[in-house]
Design an enzyme around this catalytic site. Structure first.
Site, PDB file in Angstrom:
ATOM      1  CB  SER A  34      -0.973  -0.112   1.344  1.00 22.88           C
ATOM      2  OG  SER A  34      -1.765  -1.096   1.309  1.00 22.88           O
TER       3      SER A  34
ATOM      4  CD  GLU B  45      -1.049  -4.840   8.918  1.00 19.60           C
ATOM      5  OE1 GLU B  45      -1.219  -4.307   7.661  1.00 19.60           O
ATOM      6  OE2 GLU B  45      -0.350  -6.034   9.073  1.00 19.60           O
TER       7      GLU B  45
END
Length: 415
Positions: free
Chosen positions: A145, A228
Site C-alpha cells: 500500500s 496493524e
C-alpha cells in the site's frame, strides 16, 4: 508564525487550533506545527506524543474536523513504522526516522507479503546479503500500500537461510528511491490502485538501518503485525487528510487548505463506526424501512458490535488486555462489522445497491463499500490466520502437523 504552546490537557486544543490553523500555510509548515506540539500522534508516549487515550485523541481529531483543518500525516509510517521503530530501533535509528514521519517529511510503505508468502509470511524468500556496511536485497514484495509514494519501506528479508524460517529474518528501514527498485501499481475492482508490487534487484540498505537485531526480524515484525491488526480493528483516532506524506507526491509545499477534507457526514467511508450506524439508520428512515424488523435487528446488532469494539480498544490502550489476542479479535470483528453493514445497506436500498455512480442510491457510497468489502478479511492477515493465532497462542490448541520448527529454511518445501 508564533503559536502559543498548549497544555497537556486535550481540552486546550480548541484554542490552540483557533490560533494555529491557517489554510494558506503549506502542508509542510502545518504538519511541522502539529509535530512540534506533539499532536501528530498524541497517543504516542513523550517526547513524541502526549500519552493520550484513544478517546482523547479522537476528541482532538473531531475538533480538527470541526474547524476544517488538515489532519496529521497518515499512512504506514505513522500507523506501523513509528510504533515498531520506537519499540525496537536503536536511539540513532529513532532520531533519524521518527521525527521525519511525525512531521510528514517522509512517506513509508510495508514490504512484507510476497507472491508465495502471504498467510505464511515467515516463508518469505526475499534475500538480503551482507556487503561491507550494506546489505544487497533481491526479491519481490506484493500488496504494498502506498509504495508509489513512499520514501522508505519497512522491509523484512531473509538473511540466513540455514536458520529455521522464523529465525533467519532481519528487519530494515529500506530506502525506496534508489536504482534497483521498481514499483508497479495493482488495479483493484474499486477502480483505484492502493496496492503495488515491488521488485528489488541488487538494491541496497545500510547496516545502520537495521531495526532490532540480526536474524531477529520475526520478533520485530510481530510488533508491526500486532499494531496493524489493532489499528484495522479499531476506530481511527486521527482527523482525515487528503495530503500524502513524503517527498514523492509533491504535496508538502502546496497550501494545506487544499487537502483539508470536510467531515463526510460522519459515515467514515469504508470504516464501520458509530457514524456509519447513524448513516444506515437515517437511510432506513428515508426509504421507509425503519419499521422493518429485519432492518431494526440488523441496526441493533451493528450498534452492539461497534460499541463492543470501542470498549475493547479502550481496554487495550489502558493496558488491561487479558488474552494477548485482542488485536486478532478486533481484526476479526472489523470484518464481521463490515459484512453486516454491507448486508444491512443492501437490504435497505434493494436492487439499487447494484447500481454504481454518483446518481445511484446513496450517491455511490454503499456501492463503494460493496466493492471494498472483501479486502478487510484479507489484508493484515486473513481472518483464518487470526483464528489460527487465537487458537494456538491464546487457547493453547495444538498446531497443525508440519516439519519441526528447527528445520533450516533451505530444507523446507517452498510453497
Amino acid at each position: 508564525m508564533h503559536v502559543t504552546a498548549i497544555d497537556a490537557a486535550p481540552a486546550d486544543t480548541g484554542a490552540w487550533l483557533e490560533q494555529a490553523w491557517d489554510p494558506g500555510m503549506t502542508v509542510r509548515e502545518w504538519w511541522r506545527l502539529l509535530a512540534d506540539a506533539r499532536l501528530s500522534n498524541p497517543m504516542l508516549p513523550e517526547p513524541w506524543g502526549r500519552g493520550w487515550s484513544r478517546a482523547e485523541a479522537a476528541a482532538f481529531a473531531s475538533e480538527v474536523v470541526r474547524r476544517g483543518a488538515l489532519g496529521p500525516p497518515a499512512g504506514i509510517g505513522m500507523m506501523l513504522a513509528v510504533p515498531t521503530i520506537l519499540a525496537h530501533g536503536s536511539e540513532d535509528v529513532i532520531q533519524r526516522y521518527v521525527p521525519r514521519i511525525l512531521d510528514g517529511q517522509h512517506g513509508w510503505c510495508q514490504l512484507f507479503s510476497e507472491p508465495g508468502a502471504g498467510s505464511d509470511l515467515a516463508g518469505l524468500q526475499t534475500r538480503a546479503q551482507r556487503d561491507g556496511d550494506e546489505w544487497v536485497v533481491n526479491g519481490q514484495k506484493l500488496w504494498t500500500s502506498g509504495g508509489q509514494w513512499a520514501d522508505y519501506g519497512i522491509l523484512i528479508a531473509r538473511t540466513d537461510p540455514d536458520q529455521p524460517k522464523h529465525r533467519g529474518l532481519t528487519y530494515f528501514a529500506f530506502p525506496m528511491r534508489q536504482p534497483g527498485v521498481e514499483v508497479r501499481p495493482l488495479r483493484e475492482m474499486t477502480g483505484r490502485a492502493m496496492f503495488n508490487e515491488v521488485f528489488m534487484g541488487d538494491a541496497r540498505v545500510a547496516d545502520a538501518d537495521m531495526i532490532g537485531d540480526y536474524n531477529d526480524g520475526w520478533r520485530v515484525a510481530n510488533t508491526t503485525l500486532m499494531v496493524e491488526r489493532a489499528g484495522i480493528g479499531g476506530a481511527n483516532a486521527a482527523a482525515p487528510s487528503a495530503a500524502i506524506a513524503g517527498t514523492v507526491a509533491g504535496h508538502l509545499d502546496q497550501p494545506a487548505g487544499r487537502f483539508a477534507k470536510p467531515n463526510p457526514g460522519g459515515t467514515g467511508g469504508t470504516a464501520v463506526s458509530r457514524g456509519k450506524v447513524r448513516w444506515l439508520a437515517e437511510l432506513a428512515r428515508e426509504r421507509g424501512r425503519s419499521d422493518d424488523p429485519v432492518v431494526r435487528d440488523g441496526l441493533a446488532r451493528l450498534h452492539s458490535l461497534v460499541e463492543i469494539t470501542t470498549w475493547h480498544m479502550g481496554r487495550m490502550k489502558s493496558g488491561n488486555a487479558a488474552t494477548g489476542g485482542e488485536g486478532n479479535l478486533a481484526k476479526i470483528r472489523n470484518s464481521q462489522m463490515l459484512a453486516l453493514a454491507l448486508e444491512l445497506g443492501c437490504t435497505i436500498v434493494g436492487p439499487g445497491a447494484t447500481v454504481t455512480g454518483p446518481d445511484s442510491p446513496t450517491g455511490g457510497e454503499l456501492q463503494e463499500l460493496n466493492l471494498f468489502s472483501p479486502a478487510p478479511s484479507i489484508y493484515g492477515g486473513t481472518d483464518q490466520v487470526q483464528r489460527n493465532i487465537i487458537g494456538e497462542r491464546v487457547l493453547g490448541l495444538p498446531k497443525e502437523p508440519g516439519p519441526s520448527k528447527d528445520t533450516p529454511f533451505r530444507e523446507l518445501l517452498k510453497n
